[in-house]
Enzyme design. Sequence first.
Site, PDB file in Angstrom:
ATOM      1  N   GLN A 181       0.847  -1.199   0.000  1.00 28.80           N
ATOM      2  CA  GLN A 181       0.000   0.000   0.000  1.00 28.80           C
ATOM      3  C   GLN A 181       0.875   1.239   0.000  1.00 28.80           C
ATOM      4  O   GLN A 181       0.380   2.346  -0.078  1.00 28.80           O
ATOM      5  CB  GLN A 181      -0.851   0.035   1.269  1.00 28.80           C
ATOM      6  CG  GLN A 181      -1.746  -1.159   1.435  1.00 28.80           C
ATOM      7  CD  GLN A 181      -2.477  -1.067   2.754  1.00 28.80           C
ATOM      8  OE1 GLN A 181      -3.562  -0.534   2.849  1.00 28.80           O
ATOM      9  NE2 GLN A 181      -1.873  -1.589   3.802  1.00 28.80           N
ATOM     10  N   HIS A 199      -1.491   1.678  -4.133  1.00 32.88           N
ATOM     11  CA  HIS A 199      -1.817   3.103  -4.078  1.00 32.88           C
ATOM     12  C   HIS A 199      -0.858   3.960  -4.900  1.00 32.88           C
ATOM     13  O   HIS A 199      -0.732   5.154  -4.662  1.00 32.88           O
ATOM     14  CB  HIS A 199      -1.858   3.570  -2.614  1.00 32.88           C
ATOM     15  CG  HIS A 199      -2.965   2.902  -1.857  1.00 32.88           C
ATOM     16  ND1 HIS A 199      -2.973   2.748  -0.497  1.00 32.88           N
ATOM     17  CD2 HIS A 199      -4.123   2.327  -2.292  1.00 32.88           C
ATOM     18  CE1 HIS A 199      -4.083   2.112  -0.131  1.00 32.88           C
ATOM     19  NE2 HIS A 199      -4.782   1.844  -1.194  1.00 32.88           N
ATOM     20  N   CYS A 207       0.568  10.155 -17.553  1.00 36.82           N
ATOM     21  CA  CYS A 207      -0.013  11.009 -18.582  1.00 36.82           C
ATOM     22  C   CYS A 207      -1.535  10.864 -18.517  1.00 36.82           C
ATOM     23  O   CYS A 207      -2.060   9.750 -18.562  1.00 36.82           O
ATOM     24  CB  CYS A 207       0.501  10.590 -19.966  1.00 36.82           C
ATOM     25  SG  CYS A 207      -0.368  11.388 -21.319  1.00 36.82           S
ATOM     26  N   CYS A 210      -2.847   9.241 -22.222  1.00 34.21           N
ATOM     27  CA  CYS A 210      -2.659   7.840 -22.629  1.00 34.21           C
ATOM     28  C   CYS A 210      -2.376   6.915 -21.446  1.00 34.21           C
ATOM     29  O   CYS A 210      -2.302   5.701 -21.605  1.00 34.21           O
ATOM     30  CB  CYS A 210      -1.539   7.729 -23.658  1.00 34.21           C
ATOM     31  SG  CYS A 210       0.102   7.960 -22.965  1.00 34.21           S
ATOM     32  N   CYS A 226       4.144  14.151 -23.276  1.00 35.55           N
ATOM     33  CA  CYS A 226       4.291  12.720 -22.989  1.00 35.55           C
ATOM     34  C   CYS A 226       5.150  12.071 -24.072  1.00 35.55           C
ATOM     35  O   CYS A 226       4.930  12.290 -25.254  1.00 35.55           O
ATOM     36  CB  CYS A 226       2.911  12.068 -22.944  1.00 35.55           C
ATOM     37  SG  CYS A 226       2.974  10.285 -22.857  1.00 35.55           S
ATOM     38  N   THR A 267       0.339  -2.962   8.687  1.00 35.99           N
ATOM     39  CA  THR A 267      -0.824  -2.216   8.175  1.00 35.99           C
ATOM     40  C   THR A 267      -1.946  -2.245   9.200  1.00 35.99           C
ATOM     41  O   THR A 267      -2.172  -3.262   9.851  1.00 35.99           O
ATOM     42  CB  THR A 267      -1.309  -2.757   6.810  1.00 35.99           C
ATOM     43  OG1 THR A 267      -2.527  -2.098   6.465  1.00 35.99           O
ATOM     44  CG2 THR A 267      -1.525  -4.253   6.808  1.00 35.99           C
ATOM     45  N   ALA A 308       8.624  -4.581  12.216  1.00 38.61           N
ATOM     46  CA  ALA A 308       8.775  -5.297  10.951  1.00 38.61           C
ATOM     47  C   ALA A 308      10.238  -5.590  10.620  1.00 38.61           C
ATOM     48  O   ALA A 308      10.557  -6.692  10.156  1.00 38.61           O
ATOM     49  CB  ALA A 308       8.134  -4.492   9.832  1.00 38.61           C
TER      50      ALA A 308
HETATM   51  P1  NAD Z   1      -1.384   2.946   8.888  1.00 33.51           P
HETATM   52  O1  NAD Z   1      -0.629   4.139   9.359  1.00 33.51           O
HETATM   53  O2  NAD Z   1      -2.868   3.035   8.911  1.00 33.51           O
HETATM   54  O3  NAD Z   1      -0.949   1.702   9.766  1.00 33.51           O
HETATM   55  C1  NAD Z   1       0.400   1.420  10.010  1.00 33.51           C
HETATM   56  C2  NAD Z   1       0.445   0.217  10.894  1.00 33.51           C
HETATM   57  O4  NAD Z   1       1.792  -0.141  11.074  1.00 33.51           O
HETATM   58  C3  NAD Z   1      -0.156   0.446  12.280  1.00 33.51           C
HETATM   59  O5  NAD Z   1      -1.076  -0.582  12.559  1.00 33.51           O
HETATM   60  C4  NAD Z   1       1.046   0.406  13.220  1.00 33.51           C
HETATM   61  O6  NAD Z   1       0.720  -0.172  14.461  1.00 33.51           O
HETATM   62  C5  NAD Z   1       2.002  -0.452  12.437  1.00 33.51           C
HETATM   63  N1  NAD Z   1       3.420  -0.195  12.695  1.00 33.51           N
HETATM   64  C6  NAD Z   1       4.029   0.959  13.028  1.00 33.51           C
HETATM   65  N2  NAD Z   1       5.351   0.800  13.110  1.00 33.51           N
HETATM   66  C7  NAD Z   1       5.589  -0.486  12.833  1.00 33.51           C
HETATM   67  C8  NAD Z   1       6.758  -1.280  12.766  1.00 33.51           C
HETATM   68  N3  NAD Z   1       7.980  -0.763  12.974  1.00 33.51           N
HETATM   69  N4  NAD Z   1       6.632  -2.583  12.457  1.00 33.51           N
HETATM   70  C9  NAD Z   1       5.413  -3.140  12.241  1.00 33.51           C
HETATM   71  N5  NAD Z   1       4.278  -2.447  12.302  1.00 33.51           N
HETATM   72  C10 NAD Z   1       4.355  -1.144  12.582  1.00 33.51           C
HETATM   73  O7  NAD Z   1      -0.857   2.573   7.432  1.00 33.51           O
HETATM   74  P2  NAD Z   1      -1.496   1.639   6.308  1.00 33.51           P
HETATM   75  O8  NAD Z   1      -2.321   0.571   6.925  1.00 33.51           O
HETATM   76  O9  NAD Z   1      -0.374   1.246   5.426  1.00 33.51           O
HETATM   77  O10 NAD Z   1      -2.499   2.563   5.501  1.00 33.51           O
HETATM   78  C11 NAD Z   1      -2.210   3.903   5.277  1.00 33.51           C
HETATM   79  C12 NAD Z   1      -2.137   4.401   3.833  1.00 33.51           C
HETATM   80  O11 NAD Z   1      -1.309   5.570   3.854  1.00 33.51           O
HETATM   81  C13 NAD Z   1      -1.478   3.462   2.864  1.00 33.51           C
HETATM   82  O12 NAD Z   1      -2.404   3.060   1.957  1.00 33.51           O
HETATM   83  C14 NAD Z   1      -0.372   4.278   2.167  1.00 33.51           C
HETATM   84  O13 NAD Z   1      -0.719   4.558   0.830  1.00 33.51           O
HETATM   85  C15 NAD Z   1      -0.297   5.573   2.877  1.00 33.51           C
HETATM   86  N6  NAD Z   1       1.021   5.782   3.538  1.00 33.51           N
HETATM   87  C16 NAD Z   1       2.169   5.309   2.951  1.00 33.51           C
HETATM   88  C17 NAD Z   1       3.393   5.493   3.575  1.00 33.51           C
HETATM   89  C18 NAD Z   1       4.623   4.964   2.881  1.00 33.51           C
HETATM   90  O14 NAD Z   1       4.632   4.843   1.661  1.00 33.51           O
HETATM   91  N7  NAD Z   1       5.681   4.599   3.626  1.00 33.51           N
HETATM   92  C19 NAD Z   1       3.474   6.140   4.788  1.00 33.51           C
HETATM   93  C20 NAD Z   1       2.294   6.625   5.359  1.00 33.51           C
HETATM   94  C21 NAD Z   1       1.079   6.438   4.714  1.00 33.51           C
END
Ligand code: NAD
Length: 323
Positions: A181, A199, A207, A210, A226, A267, A308
């Site tokens: 995500q 996402h 573009c 296209c 483009c 997530t 993680a």
């Molecule tokens: P979220 O912020 O809703 O959830 C993040 C989850 O990760 C939480 O449940 C939290 O407890 C957990 N978390 C925090 N630190 C962690 C770690 N070190 N190890 C394991 N788990 C950990 O994010 P989401 O569910 O990905 O949804 C949010 C949306 O926001 C996504 O769709 C994304 O597009 C966007 N987003 C992306 C980024 C990125 O690209 N890095 C950053 C922020 C938001």
Amino acid sequence: MPKTKRPESLMIQAVKNNDLKKVTALLKHTTSVNDTDRDGRTALWWAIHLKSGEISELLVANGGELERSWLQIETGQNTLAEVIKNRGVSDLNRCKLFILTGAGISAESGIPTFRSPNGLWNHPDSQRIATHSHFVKSRKSVINLHVKLKKLMKEKVPNQAHFALAALEQQWLGDLLVVTQNVDNLHFKAGSLKVPKLHGCLSEKRCEACGRVSQWTTEDLDSAPCSKCMRSTPHRPNTVLFGEESHQHEMALRAAAECELFIAIGTSGMVAPAFSLVGLANNAHKIEINTEETEVSGLFDEKIQGQAHIEVPKLMKLLGVRI
Ligand code: NAD
């Protein structure tokens, strides 16, 4: 064509007992059934495994209509570690594996998660601006927000969790789909080649005429026409704004429904389609890696509480991945 009943429970029992004679007898019954592709495929799997002289657990795993995956049918145990301890890892790395990653996997790389207090996305303005309706009204402010986020992520580097998943991609023998995500591109910086971005990605533009996706290297989105359609129709950031649908959505739902092992990493499960993915993985053993309990934790068979960058490499090693 009508579906023909197969004595699946007898087959499972026979496999459990390693009773080749019984399996062969049941297989005769099964191979004579050729009513749908799916049944045909199941029968084929069984036959292949029998030819090799082994009754493998995968025999059961590939019975497409069974309600639970072999991880559960065969063992009745709760954790992957217990299953592997008893049976080894050799067949496991051929199963259908689905992994969903979210903002938490990139937390250790210094990118705030969606809901963390210091997260740029957590700012009410960001959530108000990063919407489809706002983009229609005021392109400039949405683009400015993207430029700000792009800058934040530019220097960030992958952590051990991203690298472990890149190693998995190289080594897994079964069907594998890792979807993210995240919009930060860190899976790719770690060496993964096949991670669909549900996402989109902050470093890409698209573009509007296209649909060609290219790298967004300058601040100005529309610095040149483009290179595919040569039109000077504006580009847009290649991210999925709130209120828009992901092009990868359907594919991810299908793969989640078919997988045998489902792993969600970092997530909250609150942003679509994350919450629907875990709900669809009915045939899978489901593992959640998160620092906290989430709204969807109850849907998982196994929860690994931790960061993680520590827990993902451990789990990958457990699955036989060399890191
Ligand atoms: P979220 O912020 O809703 O959830 C993040 C989850 O990760 C939480 O449940 C939290 O407890 C957990 N978390 C925090 N630190 C962690 C770690 N070190 N190890 C394991 N788990 C950990 O994010 P989401 O569910 O990905 O949804 C949010 C949306 O926001 C996504 O769709 C994304 O597009 C966007 N987003 C992306 C980024 C990125 O690209 N890095 C950053 C922020 C938001």
